[in-house]
Motif scaffolding. Structure first.
Motif, short mmCIF file in Angstrom:
data_model
loop_
_atom_site.label_atom_id
_atom_site.label_comp_id
_atom_site.label_asym_id
_atom_site.label_seq_id
_atom_site.Cartn_x
_atom_site.Cartn_y
_atom_site.Cartn_z
N ASN A 1 27.49 40.27 45.97
CA ASN A 1 28.26 39.19 46.60
C ASN A 1 28.80 38.19 45.58
N LEU A 2 28.49 38.39 44.29
CA LEU A 2 28.88 37.42 43.26
C LEU A 2 30.40 37.35 43.15
N GLU A 3 30.93 36.14 43.26
CA GLU A 3 32.38 35.92 43.20
C GLU A 3 32.81 35.20 41.92
N VAL A 4 31.90 34.40 41.33
CA VAL A 4 32.25 33.61 40.13
C VAL A 4 31.17 33.82 39.08
N ILE B 1 29.41 44.14 34.17
CA ILE B 1 30.43 43.34 34.87
C ILE B 1 31.31 44.19 35.78
N PRO B 2 31.72 45.40 35.39
CA PRO B 2 32.56 46.19 36.30
C PRO B 2 31.88 46.58 37.61
N LEU B 3 30.56 46.40 37.68
CA LEU B 3 29.82 46.75 38.90
C LEU B 3 29.77 45.59 39.90
N LEU B 4 30.26 44.42 39.49
CA LEU B 4 30.24 43.24 40.36
C LEU B 4 31.46 43.30 41.27
N SER B 5 31.36 44.10 42.30
CA SER B 5 32.52 44.49 43.10
C SER B 5 33.22 43.36 43.83
N SER B 6 32.54 42.22 44.02
CA SER B 6 33.15 41.10 44.74
C SER B 6 33.70 40.03 43.81
N LEU B 7 33.62 40.26 42.50
CA LEU B 7 33.97 39.22 41.52
C LEU B 7 35.42 38.78 41.65
N GLN B 8 35.63 37.47 41.72
CA GLN B 8 36.98 36.89 41.83
C GLN B 8 37.34 36.03 40.62
N GLU B 9 36.34 35.43 39.95
CA GLU B 9 36.60 34.57 38.80
C GLU B 9 35.67 34.95 37.66
N LEU B 10 36.26 35.19 36.50
CA LEU B 10 35.49 35.56 35.31
C LEU B 10 35.96 34.71 34.13
N ASN B 11 35.00 34.04 33.49
CA ASN B 11 35.33 33.21 32.33
C ASN B 11 34.50 33.68 31.14
N LEU B 12 35.18 34.24 30.16
CA LEU B 12 34.53 34.71 28.94
C LEU B 12 35.00 33.91 27.72
N SER B 13 35.68 32.80 27.95
CA SER B 13 36.31 32.05 26.87
C SER B 13 35.33 31.61 25.79
N SER B 14 35.87 31.44 24.59
CA SER B 14 35.11 30.95 23.43
C SER B 14 33.91 31.84 23.10
N ASN B 15 34.09 33.13 23.29
CA ASN B 15 33.14 34.14 22.82
C ASN B 15 33.94 35.11 21.95
N LYS B 16 33.98 34.85 20.66
CA LYS B 16 34.93 35.55 19.80
C LYS B 16 34.64 37.03 19.64
N ASN B 17 33.40 37.43 19.89
CA ASN B 17 33.09 38.86 19.77
C ASN B 17 33.68 39.68 20.92
N VAL B 18 34.09 39.01 22.00
CA VAL B 18 34.74 39.71 23.10
C VAL B 18 36.04 40.34 22.62
N GLY B 19 36.74 39.65 21.73
CA GLY B 19 38.04 40.13 21.26
C GLY B 19 37.96 41.15 20.14
N VAL B 20 36.91 41.09 19.34
CA VAL B 20 36.84 41.99 18.17
C VAL B 20 35.93 43.18 18.39
N SER B 21 35.16 43.16 19.48
CA SER B 21 34.24 44.26 19.74
C SER B 21 35.01 45.55 20.03
N SER B 22 34.43 46.66 19.62
CA SER B 22 35.06 47.96 19.89
C SER B 22 34.74 48.45 21.30
N ASP B 23 33.86 47.74 22.00
CA ASP B 23 33.50 48.16 23.35
C ASP B 23 34.57 47.74 24.35
N PRO B 24 34.77 48.54 25.39
CA PRO B 24 35.93 48.37 26.27
C PRO B 24 35.71 47.39 27.42
N LEU B 25 35.09 46.25 27.15
CA LEU B 25 34.83 45.30 28.24
C LEU B 25 36.12 44.88 28.94
#
Length: 470
Positions: free
Chosen positions: A233-236, A256-280
């Motif tokens: 039921n997680l939305e945010v 995160i892809p399993l959170l089927s009800s998610l409406q808002e996601l904030n990953l800002s200011s986590n620099k490894n999100v952009g450089v990681s080779s994983d397909p988040l």
């Protein structure tokens, strides 16, 4: 009420920010016998309430239907906290209690919690930025079993409470109906995250989880996400500024892809999100209900930006997209062409400090000309000094079709300045065709006296009230 410029209401006593004195509080107390239907008292942002609350609480038995008490930023004292605690017995219907921004509550929360009646009806408890201590956290944990109806718990901006988070987490099982848990900037550590994850298995109704600005939990997600994926039921979910590591990103890309009800996601200011080779970012395609995606300052490279752009094609309900402070966006905005064509609901687009160039603005204007971005309300293009004057001319020439636009920011970076003479006429022409525009940021653009007067005259002549920030 008339003296304070407020309309009387038999169910609501709203005196926020009215510069109340201690004498006013006593006078209010005398009103309570005449308000038997009162359900809400709000005295927030009245600093002089502190030290005089007992004059009011001793009369609360006259309003035993009271459901809401808001005392934000009232400079409450230990005596006030004690008085409020003693009043719990005479307000059995109380559902909401907001004591945020009262720093003197820190270390004294037990004066309140020990008076809570078991089985009380409290649904919302907010204690934001109250200088809570680890001992306060333990006091709170002890009475969670007295609040079986709790739906919202906000402990944000209490940096020392993280030390007791494991204890609090153990007792969260007593509030299975909890829908919002806000632990923003609470000094959480990796072991806190593990305890919290264990608690999540008891919180099936949770809609919002905010653990942002807890930098010491970075590296802890690999051992602390076993139950996060079960929150159907997680939305945010707010994880901004959590020092997420590459290993964390690997785990989050699976969860995160399993959170089927998610409406808002904030990953800002986590620099490894952009450089990681994983397909988040690429796996966000599995969350079609997403309405808000914030990936500001994540050090995106062209590869991760491309993955995000492809995933966004599968987000038909997207309303807010924040890509600010990712330099790779500049010159590559064309990667979002398909997304911005299909995202018919998009209302907020933030591209601050993205190294945008004239071609990027031309692309935006081409989209609007073709009937896309019709619902756009907020557009942030600030701190993009790399855009040429010719690019701004093209932008303002095409802006008039974005009829719902209410906020626009084209400010330059600090310590820089440029003359806006080349495109100022196009701006004025566009303003006449933007009926909803209320705020325009133009910091560090140099205006001549004539141009400044033209902006002021526009407001006067067109009966508009655009706030020009120059």
């Amino acid at each position: 009420m008339q003296k304070l410029g407020k309309r009387p209401n038999s169910k609501t006593l709203d005196l926020n920010n009215c510069a109340l004195s201690a004498a006013d509080v006593t006078e209010l107390a005398a009103l309570l016998p005449f308000l038997p239907e009162l359900e809400e008292i709000s005295l927030s942002w009245n600093g002089c309430v502190g030290g005089s609350l007992k004059a009011l609480t001793v009369h609360l038995h006259h309003v035993n239907l009271l459901k809401v008490i808001r005392l934000n930023n009232c400079r409450l004292t230990a005596e006030d906290v004690t008085s409020l605690g003693e009043a719990f017995a005479i307000v059995p219907q109380l559902e909401e209690l907001d004591l945020s921004w009262n720093s003197n509550i820190g270390g004294k929360l037990s004066l309140l919690t020990k008076k809570l009646q078991k089985g009380c009806k409290i649904k919302l408890l907010k204690i934001t930025d109250c200088n809570l201590t680890a001992k306060d956290g333990e006091s709170l944990a002890e009475i969670l079993n007295a609040m079986p109806n709790l739906e919202v718990l906000d402990l944000s901006i209490n940096k020392h409470i993280g030390c007791s988070m494991k204890v609090i987490a153990q007792d969260l099982k007593n509030v299975p109906g909890l829908k919002e848990l806000n632990l923003h900037m609470c000094g959480l550590k990796r072991d806190s995250l593990q305890g919290l994850d264990t608690a999540l298995q008891h919180l099936a109704e949770l809609r919002k989880l905010d653990i942002s600005c807890n930098k010491e939990i970075g590296g802890g997600f690999k051992d602390s996400t076993a139950h996060l994926a079960s929150l159907k039921n997680l939305e945010v979910l707010d994880l901004h500024q959590c020092c997420v590591t590459e290993e964390d990103t690997t785990v989050l890309s699976q969860v995160i892809p399993l959170l089927s009800s998610l409406q808002e996601l904030n990953l800002s200011s986590n620099k490894n999100v952009g450089v990681s080779s994983d397909p988040l970012l690429g796996r966000l395609r599995f969350l079609p209900k997403l309405k808000s995606v914030a990936i500001s300052n994540c050090a995106l490279d062209k590869e991760s930006f491309s993955s995000l752009a492809e995933a966004a094609l599968h987000l038909p309900e997207l309303e807010i997209l924040d890509l600010s402070w990712n330099k790779c966006v500049g010159g590559n905005l064309k990667l979002l062409w398909g997304t911005l064509k299909l995202a018919t609901e998009i209302q907020v687009l933030r591209l601050s400090s993205c190294n945008l160039v004239a071609e990027d603005l031309a692309l935006l204007m081409l989209l609007t000309r073709d009937g896309h971005l019709t619902r756009l309300q907020q557009l942030d293009l600030s701190y993009n000094n790399s855009i040429s004057d010719e690019g701004w001319v093209v932008f303002f020439q095409g802006l008039a079709v974005v009829k719902d636009l209410s906020e626009l920011d084209v400010s330059l970076r600090p310590a820089s300045c440029r003359d806006c003479g080349m495109w100022f006429g196009e701006l004025l022409a566009a303003l006449t065709k933007l009926p909803a525009l209320a705020e325009l940021g133009m910091q560090r653009w140099v205006l001549s006296e004539t141009q400044r007067k033209s902006l002021e005259s526009f407001n006067q002549d067109n009966k508009r009230n655009i706030r020009f920030d120059c």
